[in-house]
Design a protein around this motif. Structure first.
Motif, mmCIF file in Angstrom:
data_model
loop_
_atom_site.group_PDB
_atom_site.id
_atom_site.type_symbol
_atom_site.label_atom_id
_atom_site.label_comp_id
_atom_site.label_asym_id
_atom_site.label_seq_id
_atom_site.Cartn_x
_atom_site.Cartn_y
_atom_site.Cartn_z
ATOM 1 N N GLY A 1 -39.903 24.449 -40.244
ATOM 2 C CA GLY A 1 -38.717 25.281 -40.383
ATOM 3 C C GLY A 1 -37.466 24.616 -39.846
ATOM 4 O O GLY A 1 -37.523 23.672 -39.051
ATOM 5 N N SER A 2 -36.321 25.123 -40.261
ATOM 6 C CA SER A 2 -35.037 24.583 -39.801
ATOM 7 C C SER A 2 -34.578 25.237 -38.506
ATOM 8 O O SER A 2 -33.659 24.750 -37.848
ATOM 9 N N VAL A 3 -35.195 26.355 -38.137
ATOM 10 C CA VAL A 3 -34.857 27.076 -36.907
ATOM 11 C C VAL A 3 -36.048 27.003 -35.962
ATOM 12 O O VAL A 3 -37.190 27.241 -36.372
ATOM 13 N N SER A 4 -35.799 26.670 -34.695
ATOM 14 C CA SER A 4 -36.887 26.550 -33.718
ATOM 15 C C SER A 4 -37.154 27.897 -33.060
ATOM 16 O O SER A 4 -36.319 28.409 -32.308
ATOM 17 N N TYR A 5 -38.330 28.455 -33.352
ATOM 18 C CA TYR A 5 -38.730 29.695 -32.702
ATOM 19 C C TYR A 5 -39.044 29.451 -31.215
ATOM 20 O O TYR A 5 -38.796 30.314 -30.368
ATOM 21 N N ILE A 6 -39.597 28.282 -30.927
ATOM 22 C CA ILE A 6 -39.945 27.973 -29.527
ATOM 23 C C ILE A 6 -38.687 27.918 -28.667
ATOM 24 O O ILE A 6 -38.637 28.495 -27.575
ATOM 25 N N ASP A 7 -37.641 27.228 -29.140
ATOM 26 C CA ASP A 7 -36.396 27.148 -28.362
ATOM 27 C C ASP A 7 -35.791 28.532 -28.164
ATOM 28 O O ASP A 7 -35.286 28.864 -27.085
ATOM 29 N N THR A 8 -35.825 29.341 -29.221
ATOM 30 C CA THR A 8 -35.289 30.703 -29.113
ATOM 31 C C THR A 8 -36.074 31.509 -28.089
ATOM 32 O O THR A 8 -35.494 32.214 -27.247
ATOM 33 N N LEU A 9 -37.402 31.405 -28.138
ATOM 34 C CA LEU A 9 -38.248 32.147 -27.205
ATOM 35 C C LEU A 9 -38.012 31.694 -25.763
ATOM 36 O O LEU A 9 -37.918 32.524 -24.850
ATOM 37 N N THR B 1 -28.661 36.129 -24.623
ATOM 38 C CA THR B 1 -29.315 35.098 -25.425
ATOM 39 C C THR B 1 -28.502 34.793 -26.680
ATOM 40 O O THR B 1 -28.365 33.627 -27.083
ATOM 41 N N ALA B 2 -27.952 35.824 -27.303
ATOM 42 C CA ALA B 2 -27.131 35.616 -28.503
ATOM 43 C C ALA B 2 -25.920 34.745 -28.178
ATOM 44 O O ALA B 2 -25.553 33.854 -28.960
ATOM 45 N N ARG B 3 -25.298 34.997 -27.034
ATOM 46 C CA ARG B 3 -24.143 34.181 -26.645
ATOM 47 C C ARG B 3 -24.559 32.726 -26.405
ATOM 48 O O ARG B 3 -23.857 31.794 -26.804
ATOM 49 N N GLU B 4 -25.697 32.533 -25.756
ATOM 50 C CA GLU B 4 -26.168 31.177 -25.474
ATOM 51 C C GLU B 4 -26.452 30.406 -26.761
ATOM 52 O O GLU B 4 -26.197 29.203 -26.844
ATOM 53 N N LEU B 5 -27.005 31.102 -27.757
ATOM 54 C CA LEU B 5 -27.393 30.433 -29.004
ATOM 55 C C LEU B 5 -26.308 30.507 -30.079
ATOM 56 O O LEU B 5 -26.526 30.039 -31.204
ATOM 57 N N HIS C 1 -25.088 35.951 -33.948
ATOM 58 C CA HIS C 1 -24.736 37.369 -33.952
ATOM 59 C C HIS C 1 -25.922 38.138 -33.384
ATOM 60 O O HIS C 1 -27.085 37.767 -33.564
ATOM 61 N N ARG C 2 -25.653 39.223 -32.701
ATOM 62 C CA ARG C 2 -26.714 39.977 -32.032
ATOM 63 C C ARG C 2 -27.773 40.447 -33.025
ATOM 64 O O ARG C 2 -28.976 40.361 -32.758
ATOM 65 N N SER C 3 -27.340 40.915 -34.181
ATOM 66 C CA SER C 3 -28.305 41.407 -35.172
ATOM 67 C C SER C 3 -29.165 40.270 -35.718
ATOM 68 O O SER C 3 -30.359 40.457 -36.011
ATOM 69 N N THR C 4 -28.576 39.078 -35.843
ATOM 70 C CA THR C 4 -29.343 37.913 -36.311
ATOM 71 C C THR C 4 -30.438 37.570 -35.317
ATOM 72 O O THR C 4 -31.581 37.266 -35.690
ATOM 73 N N LEU C 5 -30.091 37.605 -34.022
ATOM 74 C CA LEU C 5 -31.088 37.296 -32.993
ATOM 75 C C LEU C 5 -32.193 38.348 -32.979
ATOM 76 O O LEU C 5 -33.383 38.011 -32.861
ATOM 77 N N ILE C 6 -31.832 39.630 -33.110
ATOM 78 C CA ILE C 6 -32.848 40.692 -33.099
ATOM 79 C C ILE C 6 -33.830 40.499 -34.250
ATOM 80 O O ILE C 6 -35.053 40.654 -34.086
ATOM 81 N N ARG D 1 -34.576 37.630 -35.698
ATOM 82 C CA ARG D 1 -35.409 36.451 -35.418
ATOM 83 C C ARG D 1 -36.479 36.784 -34.378
ATOM 84 O O ARG D 1 -37.630 36.362 -34.509
ATOM 85 N N LEU D 2 -36.121 37.536 -33.353
ATOM 86 C CA LEU D 2 -37.097 37.914 -32.326
ATOM 87 C C LEU D 2 -38.205 38.779 -32.920
ATOM 88 O O LEU D 2 -39.367 38.704 -32.493
ATOM 89 N N SER D 3 -37.852 39.594 -33.903
ATOM 90 C CA SER D 3 -38.859 40.428 -34.562
ATOM 91 C C SER D 3 -39.884 39.551 -35.271
ATOM 92 O O SER D 3 -41.098 39.807 -35.209
ATOM 93 N N ARG D 4 -39.418 38.485 -35.938
ATOM 94 C CA ARG D 4 -40.345 37.575 -36.616
ATOM 95 C C ARG D 4 -41.199 36.819 -35.597
ATOM 96 O O ARG D 4 -42.385 36.561 -35.835
ATOM 97 N N ILE D 5 -40.585 36.438 -34.466
ATOM 98 C CA ILE D 5 -41.337 35.727 -33.420
ATOM 99 C C ILE D 5 -42.453 36.614 -32.881
ATOM 100 O O ILE D 5 -43.599 36.177 -32.709
#
Length: 516
Positions: free
Chosen positions: A441-449, A462-466, A469-474, A476-480
């Motif tokens: 994948g092009s997005v790292s789930y491990i780094d996000t976690l 976490t959204a600010r660090e990465l 947008h807050r909804s985008t992070l939510i 992604r976390l749901s998929r993780i």
């Protein structure tokens, strides 16, 4: 006390300062000549090792000449050829006055005799090596140094004509600055077993050196450094040998009680660090050394590895108050430093690191620092802490110089907990799925976690660090969470995942270091 004798070379050098002279025969360097005597025409025997002063028109007609006789004669004469073949002859060209020449030679002997007498007085008084060097300025030109076997400066005189750099070769504790150390070692390492004075060029400066050898054991070196534009004179070699002998006597007479006590403590700590058994008396002596200590484990980097570890040990003891240091495993310097008097409580570690900074910069040194210990009988535990800080610090922060144990306690705990299994052996099925996703994948789930857990599962932070947008992070976390199949709200699950992610990061960092 037997009056000091001089050599033909020293007499000739002194007369050459104010007269035109020629030297014939063997210009002996040994301090063998007695005080001068006037040469009389009636003299029938020239006694061995005696110096005679006279005019050529007063040379005896028939005379027996002993071994190692020297003549100082004023004026030319065909008869001098016969004397030149049998003894050393110093011819002083006219015009000059015989009494004046005789008095010059007398004053020379008196100056050296007074010098030798003052050396004995210093030995009988306080055996000060610095005082011995100060007294020697009357007979030895240039600057003088005495270094001990650990290359610590024990005494120094600086000539008025010496360069400015010459005046600052060591710190207040007597430890040579690294540049001075490198200059000395570049040449002197090859000559530490030479038993007679020798000339050596150090960075373009002429030096005359006399090793301090006690029954073949190297205790240090006495060095005469010539002034700029001049060279050392081997005529001074026997004088340097005599002064070196006096310095050796001073070293033997100096009170070594304090050093012996420190040496006993040093040996006991070195034994504990090496996991050796101590007798009850040594343990009780360590237990009596109460206070707040830290252990330091030090290693030189590639820039400083040419320096002797004994020099680094002395540098540490000289710059850190209440510190005992020793060499360990031929690669490290280990020290136990008492912090009580260093600064108020709460500021001691910062004060210690300020004192360490100039040393780490100047000699290229890395330092691991343990937690505080209140009793030296626990020295090995805190030595191991300092070792962990040093080794992990060098691996994880190669640009750093000072590493505290608490900075690396968690990484050490995690790496030790793995046992013989690799990190991958502990992965959950869900964590493996996240890693498989990241491979393609092009997005790292491990780094996000990792970022999400490190911020206590705060979505906004976490959204600010990465920069998401807050909804985008939510989303992604749901998929993780779906891939993991585990609930991060469970403290034990969350702790396990965090430990595994940290262990993975450490293993990768250490693996990358081992391949570079």
């Amino acid at each position: 006390m037997v009056a000091m004798r001089l050599s033909v070379e020293l007499v000739a050098r002194e007369l050459a300062r104010s007269h035109r002279i020629r030297v014939h025969g063997t210009a002996g360097r040994e301090l063998a000549l007695h005080r001068p005597e006037l040469l009389e025409p009636s003299t029938c025997e020239l006694i061995p090792h005696h110096l005679y002063v006279g005019r050529t028109d007063q040379l005896p007609q028939r005379v027996l000449i002993g071994t190692d006789v020297a003549l100082v004669v004023v004026g030319p004469s065909p008869r001098l050829r016969w004397f030149r073949e049998r003894c050393s002859v110093i011819e002083v060209e006219e015009p000059c006055d015989l009494p004046a020449v005789f008095n010059e030679v007398q004053r020379l002997f008196q100056r050296y005799a007074h010098w030798e007498e003052s050396l004995w007085e210093i030995l009988d008084d306080d055996s000060s090596i610095q005082a011995l060097l100060d007294a020697s300025a009357s007979v030895l030109d240039g600057s003088l140094d005495v270094l001990d076997a650990n290359l610590r400066l024990l005494g120094q005189t600086i000539s008025q004509n010496a360069s400015r750099e010459r005046a600052s070769i060591a710190d207040e504790g007597g430890n040579l600055y690294p540049d001075s150390m490198n200059e000395f070692l570049s040449q002197h390492d090859l000559a530490m077993d030479v038993s007679t004075p020798f000339v050596m060029d150090v960075s373009g400066v002429s030096t005359l050196n006399a090793n301090l050898l006690d029954n073949g054991t190297y205790l240090g070196c006495l060095t005469q450094m010539a002034d700029p534009g001049t060279t050392c004179d081997m005529a001074d070699a026997p004088v340097m040998a005599l002064l070196a002998d006096m310095v050796l006597k001073a070293l033997r007479r100096l009170d070594v009680t304090t050093e012996k006590t420190k040496g006993d403590l040093r040996r006991s700590l070195a034994a504990l660090v090496a996991a050796e058994q101590l007798d009850a008396l040594s343990l009780s002596a360590l237990a009596a050394e109460r206070g707040s200590y830290v252990c330091l484990k030090m290693r030189l980097n590639s820039r400083g590895r040419q320096l002797p570890l004994s020099y680094v040990r002395n540098l540490v003891e000289g710059n850190l108050p209440d510190t005992v240091a020793f060499i360990h495993q031929r690669s490290y310097v280990v020290a136990f430093s008492r912090l009580d008097g260093l600064a108020p409580e709460g500021e001691r570690r910062a004060a210690l690191e300020r004192l360490l900074a100039p040393m780490t910069d100047s000699v290229g040194m890395r330092v691991g620092i343990s937690d505080h210990l209140l009793g030296l009988e626990s020295a090995r535990t805190y030595y191991l802490q300092a070792g962990v800080a040093l080794e992990l610090g060098m691996a994880l922060d190669p640009k750093g110089t000072v590493y505290r144990f608490q900075q690396y306690a968690l990484p050490e705990l995690i790496m030790n907990s793995l046992g013989e299994l690799s990190v991958e052996a502990y992965y959950t099925p869900g964590l493996r799925r996240l890693l498989e996703h990241d491979e393609h994948g092009s997005v790292s789930y491990i780094d996000t976690l990792e970022r999400y857990l490190s911020l206590n599962m705060n979505v906004s932070a976490t959204a600010r660090e990465l920069y998401l947008h807050r909804s985008t992070l939510i989303e992604r976390l749901s998929r993780i969470r779906a891939d993991m199949g585990q609930e991060l709200d469970d403290p034990k699950t969350r702790l396990r995942i965090q430990l595994l992610l940290e262990a993975r990061r450490l293993e990768r960092s250490l693996g990358e270091l081992s391949t570079t």
